[in-house]
Write a protein that holds these residues in place. Structure first.
Motif, mmCIF file in Angstrom:
data_model
loop_
_atom_site.group_PDB
_atom_site.id
_atom_site.type_symbol
_atom_site.label_atom_id
_atom_site.label_comp_id
_atom_site.label_asym_id
_atom_site.label_seq_id
_atom_site.Cartn_x
_atom_site.Cartn_y
_atom_site.Cartn_z
ATOM 1 N N ALA A 103 -61.111 1.389 -8.119
ATOM 2 C CA ALA A 103 -62.315 0.567 -7.994
ATOM 3 C C ALA A 103 -63.522 1.387 -8.464
ATOM 4 O O ALA A 103 -63.377 2.525 -8.917
ATOM 5 C CB ALA A 103 -62.487 0.118 -6.553
ATOM 6 N N LEU A 104 -64.715 0.796 -8.342
ATOM 7 C CA LEU A 104 -65.928 1.408 -8.892
ATOM 8 C C LEU A 104 -66.969 1.672 -7.791
ATOM 9 O O LEU A 104 -66.980 0.980 -6.770
ATOM 10 C CB LEU A 104 -66.545 0.466 -9.930
ATOM 11 C CG LEU A 104 -65.810 0.379 -11.270
ATOM 12 C CD1 LEU A 104 -66.193 -0.895 -12.003
ATOM 13 C CD2 LEU A 104 -66.127 1.605 -12.118
ATOM 14 N N PRO A 105 -67.868 2.619 -8.049
ATOM 15 C CA PRO A 105 -68.978 2.844 -7.113
ATOM 16 C C PRO A 105 -70.043 1.752 -7.262
ATOM 17 O O PRO A 105 -71.116 1.988 -7.811
ATOM 18 C CB PRO A 105 -69.505 4.231 -7.509
ATOM 19 C CG PRO A 105 -69.095 4.418 -8.928
ATOM 20 C CD PRO A 105 -67.846 3.620 -9.134
ATOM 21 N N ALA A 132 -64.924 -4.081 -9.023
ATOM 22 C CA ALA A 132 -65.812 -4.828 -9.917
ATOM 23 C C ALA A 132 -65.248 -4.912 -11.330
ATOM 24 O O ALA A 132 -65.876 -5.495 -12.205
ATOM 25 C CB ALA A 132 -67.186 -4.172 -9.933
ATOM 26 N N CYS A 133 -64.063 -4.303 -11.559
ATOM 27 C CA CYS A 133 -63.453 -4.407 -12.882
ATOM 28 C C CYS A 133 -62.157 -5.224 -12.819
ATOM 29 O O CYS A 133 -61.460 -5.367 -13.807
ATOM 30 C CB CYS A 133 -63.200 -3.024 -13.480
ATOM 31 S SG CYS A 133 -63.072 -3.052 -15.285
ATOM 32 N N GLY A 134 -61.827 -5.718 -11.614
ATOM 33 C CA GLY A 134 -60.660 -6.602 -11.511
ATOM 34 C C GLY A 134 -59.325 -5.885 -11.447
ATOM 35 O O GLY A 134 -58.280 -6.518 -11.597
ATOM 36 N N HIS A 135 -59.327 -4.569 -11.194
ATOM 37 C CA HIS A 135 -58.051 -3.860 -11.126
ATOM 38 C C HIS A 135 -57.240 -4.320 -9.905
ATOM 39 O O HIS A 135 -56.021 -4.143 -9.880
ATOM 40 C CB HIS A 135 -58.283 -2.346 -11.102
ATOM 41 C CG HIS A 135 -58.983 -1.817 -12.335
ATOM 42 N ND1 HIS A 135 -59.209 -0.486 -12.564
ATOM 43 C CD2 HIS A 135 -59.488 -2.455 -13.427
ATOM 44 C CE1 HIS A 135 -59.830 -0.326 -13.729
ATOM 45 N NE2 HIS A 135 -60.027 -1.515 -14.262
ATOM 46 N N ASP A 136 -57.928 -4.908 -8.907
ATOM 47 C CA ASP A 136 -57.209 -5.511 -7.776
ATOM 48 C C ASP A 136 -56.287 -6.634 -8.272
ATOM 49 O O ASP A 136 -55.154 -6.772 -7.806
ATOM 50 C CB ASP A 136 -58.201 -6.046 -6.725
ATOM 51 C CG ASP A 136 -59.269 -6.964 -7.338
ATOM 52 O OD1 ASP A 136 -59.563 -6.836 -8.551
ATOM 53 O OD2 ASP A 136 -59.823 -7.803 -6.603
ATOM 54 N N ALA A 167 -57.359 6.125 -11.640
ATOM 55 C CA ALA A 167 -58.457 6.713 -12.431
ATOM 56 C C ALA A 167 -58.622 6.165 -13.839
ATOM 57 O O ALA A 167 -58.945 6.905 -14.745
ATOM 58 C CB ALA A 167 -58.290 8.228 -12.482
ATOM 59 N N GLU A 168 -58.435 4.868 -14.033
ATOM 60 C CA GLU A 168 -58.730 4.326 -15.372
ATOM 61 C C GLU A 168 -60.207 4.463 -15.673
ATOM 62 O O GLU A 168 -60.607 4.646 -16.824
ATOM 63 C CB GLU A 168 -58.308 2.852 -15.453
ATOM 64 C CG GLU A 168 -58.292 2.288 -16.875
ATOM 65 C CD GLU A 168 -59.674 2.061 -17.482
ATOM 66 O OE1 GLU A 168 -59.834 2.345 -18.686
ATOM 67 O OE2 GLU A 168 -60.586 1.615 -16.768
ATOM 68 N N GLU A 169 -61.045 4.339 -14.630
ATOM 69 C CA GLU A 169 -62.497 4.356 -14.844
ATOM 70 C C GLU A 169 -63.031 5.764 -15.073
ATOM 71 O O GLU A 169 -64.233 5.943 -15.246
ATOM 72 C CB GLU A 169 -63.219 3.715 -13.645
ATOM 73 C CG GLU A 169 -62.829 2.269 -13.355
ATOM 74 C CD GLU A 169 -63.416 1.270 -14.357
ATOM 75 O OE1 GLU A 169 -64.120 1.706 -15.291
ATOM 76 O OE2 GLU A 169 -63.156 0.071 -14.215
ATOM 77 N N GLY A 170 -62.147 6.741 -15.095
ATOM 78 C CA GLY A 170 -62.598 8.114 -15.318
ATOM 79 C C GLY A 170 -62.535 8.910 -14.029
ATOM 80 O O GLY A 170 -62.910 8.426 -12.965
ATOM 81 N N ASN A 402 -67.532 -7.744 -16.138
ATOM 82 C CA ASN A 402 -66.892 -6.660 -15.388
ATOM 83 C C ASN A 402 -67.928 -5.561 -15.125
ATOM 84 O O ASN A 402 -68.769 -5.297 -15.970
ATOM 85 C CB ASN A 402 -65.731 -6.070 -16.192
ATOM 86 C CG ASN A 402 -64.643 -7.099 -16.484
ATOM 87 O OD1 ASN A 402 -64.924 -8.179 -16.961
ATOM 88 N ND2 ASN A 402 -63.407 -6.762 -16.191
ATOM 89 N N HIS A 403 -67.822 -4.944 -13.946
ATOM 90 C CA HIS A 403 -68.682 -3.861 -13.457
ATOM 91 C C HIS A 403 -69.954 -4.387 -12.792
ATOM 92 O O HIS A 403 -70.740 -3.601 -12.261
ATOM 93 C CB HIS A 403 -69.048 -2.837 -14.555
ATOM 94 C CG HIS A 403 -67.868 -2.001 -14.991
ATOM 95 N ND1 HIS A 403 -67.993 -0.741 -15.529
ATOM 96 C CD2 HIS A 403 -66.537 -2.250 -14.939
ATOM 97 C CE1 HIS A 403 -66.791 -0.257 -15.818
ATOM 98 N NE2 HIS A 403 -65.886 -1.167 -15.461
ATOM 99 N N SER A 404 -70.178 -5.703 -12.800
ATOM 100 C CA SER A 404 -71.327 -6.262 -12.083
ATOM 101 C C SER A 404 -71.010 -6.335 -10.593
ATOM 102 O O SER A 404 -69.868 -6.597 -10.216
ATOM 103 C CB SER A 404 -71.615 -7.674 -12.613
ATOM 104 O OG SER A 404 -72.403 -8.398 -11.678
#
Ligand SMILES: [Zn+2]
Ligand SMILES: [Zn+2]
Length: 433
Positions: A103-105, A132-136, A167-170, A402-404
């Motif tokens: 997930a994202l911060p 927020a990127c839908g990885h769920d 860690a797809e988001e880095g 995505n990311h919003s």
């Protein structure tokens, strides 16, 4: 498609058959049956999001699920990744299916009963955490796929490998390499002949499945430049070397790489300087200037060319001013181009047509965002798909990007994701498409 529809109609009319039914018809039925559970899995993961390389609970949830299905499980791959191996009852090739788990911060602002209230520390800051990127959705879909395929294991002609990657988001600072790159380094693709993955996007509507041959998502490389000059009084610049005026020339020079030097018919390219730091007051020429930026392209050769030209431009301009420059290209988001194998796409197009019908689009507009699925697809033939999640007819505002913090998913989109990955795996193993 014809074969699928015929068997599906047959299966509905005669739910209990003495003869084994074609796998396609069983998939159709099994996907409908698993769909409500996929929503539950997705909501559970959504409500319990974890940042990159911290996906311990998500990984445990996935591993428990796979073990319960009798799938061999390897945990702790690339720190928190999970690799499941399902051996079919018949001999055949090996196909991998991938979902990312992080997930994202981002602090969720969507009003949902299962909205995230999670918080964590990210780069020293207290932050909200959100899928927020839908990885769920990716995790839920692949858990559903595992369920469907495990139930037909005796009839599967080959092996299915489930890649649940972190860690797809880095990765957090100091933890790279991570994600797909590290999964590959830890042999997650051992024996794998092809790999499929998908990403949900509000760009497309529910029922749409979109891809393209070749470059679909960009390479993304962090660029870091330090210009070293010689500090002096701002009223007597000739007494030193000015890294600020040198930086200005470098920023301009970099733009001519894209506008004048790269064949843009081969691939779009972007070089952006996003930050410049240097100096403390009006009348001091500083010693050095830091610039950071990003480099994007949709072709591996163009990417390499951009890197070489950037190095040459920066160091030559610095030299022309009597300064020196360090150029570093890499970093947190240094992902390769996500490129779909054209032969594999050709081969699987009938499968995609069968599952998505008119919702299939094989001419996606490429995007200059990046995906670390590219590391898998650089090792074995790969195919990546966009799965539409916007309610048909709904506005862009109702389904932010995505990311919003307002990113949301129409869950009616999920069954198509399950069907697509399942049918791709089966047809790949059967040597069809
Ligand atoms: Zn993302
Ligand atoms: Zn993503």
């Amino acid at each position: 498609m014809r074969r699928l529809v015929l068997f599906a109609a047959f299966a509905v009319a005669l739910p209990v058959l003495a003869q084994p039914v074609a796998l396609d018809a069983r998939i159709e039925r099994a996907v409908a049956e698993v769909a409500p559970r996929v929503v539950e899995y997705r909501r559970h993961v959504h409500q319990n999001p974890e940042l990159s390389n911290r996906e311990t609970e998500t990984a445990a949830f996935v591993a428990r699920h796979l073990r319960g299905l009798g799938i061999d499980v390897r945990t702790g791959v690339a720190r928190t990744g999970v690799v499941g191996t399902l051996r079919g009852g018949r001999p055949g090739p090996t196909v991998a299916l991938r979902a990312d788990m992080d997930a994202l911060p981002v602090t969720e602002q969507v009003d949902l009963p299962f909205a995230s209230t999670a918080r964590a520390v990210y780069n020293g800051l207290d932050v909200g955490v959100m899928h927020a990127c839908g990885h769920d959705a990716h995790v839920g879909i692949l858990m559903g796929v595992a369920e469907v395929l495990a139930a037909m294991r005796d009839d599967l002609p080959g092996t299915v490998v489930f890649l649940f990657q972190p860690a797809e988001e880095g990765a957090p600072a100091g933890e790279a390499p991570a994600g797909a790159e590290q999964m590959v380094a830890e042999d997650a693709l051992a024996g794998v002949d092809g790999v499929f993955g998908l990403h949900v996007t509000s760009q497309y509507e529910v029922g749409e499945l979109v891809t393209r041959p070749g470059g679909m998502m960009a390479s993304a490389d962090d660029l870091r430049i330090v210009v070293h000059g010689k500090q002096t009084h701002g009223a007597m610049p000739w007494g030193g070397v000015d890294p600020i005026s040198t930086s200005a020339l470098i920023v301009t020079g970099l733009q001519t790489i894209v506008s004048r030097q790269v064949d843009l018919t081969q691939s779009p390219a972007v070089v952006t300087i996003g930050r410049i730091d240097g100096g403390v007051r009006s009348n001091i020429v500083p010693d050095s200037v830091l610039m950071v930026g990003t480099i994007r392209s949709l072709d591996a050769d163009v990417r390499a060319e951009l890197h070489a030209r950037i190095r040459r431009t920066v160091t030559s301009i610095a030299e022309s001013q009597g300064a020196t420059a360090e150029v570093a290209i890499a970093g947190e988001y240094g992902y390769p181009v996500t490129s779909n194998d054209p032969t594999l796409l050709d081969r699987m197009a009938p499968t995609l047509r069968a599952v998505a019908g008119d919702g299939l689009d094989l001419d996606a507009t490429p995007v200059l965002g990046a995906e670390d699925f590219s590391y898998f697809a650089n090792e074995v033939p790969g195919l990546f798909l966009w799965l539409g999640i916007r309610t048909p007819g709904a506005s862009d505002q109702a389904f932010p990007a995505n990311h919003s913090p307002l990113f949301r998913i129409d869950e009616d989109a999920l069954p198509l994701g399950v069907r697509a990955l399942t049918q791709l795996a089966v047809d790949f193993l059967e040597g069809e498409g």
